[in-house]
Design an enzyme around this catalytic site. Structure first.
Site, PDB file in Angstrom:
ATOM      1  CG  HIS A 144      -2.019  -0.989   1.135  1.00 51.44           C
ATOM      2  ND1 HIS A 144      -1.852  -2.302   1.508  1.00 51.44           N
ATOM      3  CD2 HIS A 144      -3.301  -0.860   0.702  1.00 51.44           C
ATOM      4  CE1 HIS A 144      -2.993  -2.950   1.304  1.00 51.44           C
ATOM      5  NE2 HIS A 144      -3.886  -2.097   0.834  1.00 51.44           N
ATOM      6  NE  ARG A 156       4.401   4.749   5.886  1.00 54.09           N
ATOM      7  CZ  ARG A 156       3.458   3.852   6.233  1.00 54.09           C
ATOM      8  NH1 ARG A 156       3.672   2.563   6.106  1.00 54.09           N
ATOM      9  NH2 ARG A 156       2.307   4.269   6.724  1.00 54.09           N
ATOM     10  CE1 TYR A 157       3.645   4.205  -4.769  1.00 56.78           C
ATOM     11  CE2 TYR A 157       5.047   5.965  -3.954  1.00 56.78           C
ATOM     12  CZ  TYR A 157       4.060   5.518  -4.809  1.00 56.78           C
ATOM     13  OH  TYR A 157       3.484   6.397  -5.701  1.00 56.78           O
ATOM     14  CB  CYS A 158       4.023   0.405   3.180  1.00 59.82           C
ATOM     15  SG  CYS A 158       4.337  -0.572   4.626  1.00 59.82           S
ATOM     16  CG  MET A 159       6.723  -1.776  -1.825  1.00 63.06           C
ATOM     17  SD  MET A 159       5.222  -1.839  -2.843  1.00 63.06           S
ATOM     18  CE  MET A 159       4.108  -0.799  -1.923  1.00 63.06           C
TER      19      MET A 159
END
Length: 181
Positions: A144, A156-159
């Protein structure tokens, strides 16, 4: 444990000051496109083909929209120079230059390697509004994106680590989704 995990996720999302995903006005890092219900992904495989292509953990994250537990992914505190590829499509997604320590327990980036590498999908699960990040070639779930990241994008691309394959700087792109093949 699962209830605790979702409580942590819900708390993190609620702490975000803007869950509506504001648009970045940054010409160097434009926002990825938002996918719509009619979005077609060029890579179409059957469930059996995905299961043969991916590990169980990769399948859970990428195809079943799972999430690995916080602080358990191999790329959470990993800072080598290189490129992160999609374990689903093997396309480049993120550069180590955009990686930062978000202290959330997942590898985080302030921008994708290019805006066309991923698509965003509005996600209203668990009683909140978030933006799911998917691989633009296969529509596979990666994680997300939130509006609480650092400059220059504020994102913040939280992968999920299991959705990614890291290739060190100067290395060859992956040829298989499964490690060691």
């Amino acid at each position: 444990m699962r209830n605790t995990f979702f409580l942590v996720i819900s708390t993190i999302a609620l702490l975000n000051t803007n869950c509506g995903m504001s648009q970045t006005k940054n010409s160097k890092y434009p926002d990825p496109p938002v996918a719509v219900s009619k979005t077609a992904y060029p890579m179409q495989l059957t469930d059996e083909e995905w299961k043969a292509r991916l590990t169980k953990a990769q399948y859970y994250i990428l195809r079943e929209q799972g999430t690995e537990p916080a602080f358990t992914g191999k790329y959470d505190h990993f800072y080598e120079k290189g490129t992160y590829y999609s374990a689903a499509s093997l396309q480049p997604l993120f550069s180590s230059e955009s990686k930062f320590n978000s202290h959330t327990g997942w590898p985080s980036f302030f921008a994708p390697i290019n805006p066309d590498a991923v698509r965003l999908i509005r996600d209203e699960t668990f009683g909140m509004v978030r933006w799911e990040v998917v691989d633009s070639k296969s529509g596979s779930h990666l994680g997300h994106v939130f509006d609480d990241g650092p400059a220059p994008t504020g994102k913040r691309y939280c992968m999920n680590s299991d959705a990614l394959i890291f290739v060190p700087e100067g290395g060859k792109p992956p040829v298989s989704s499964k490690p060691g093949q």
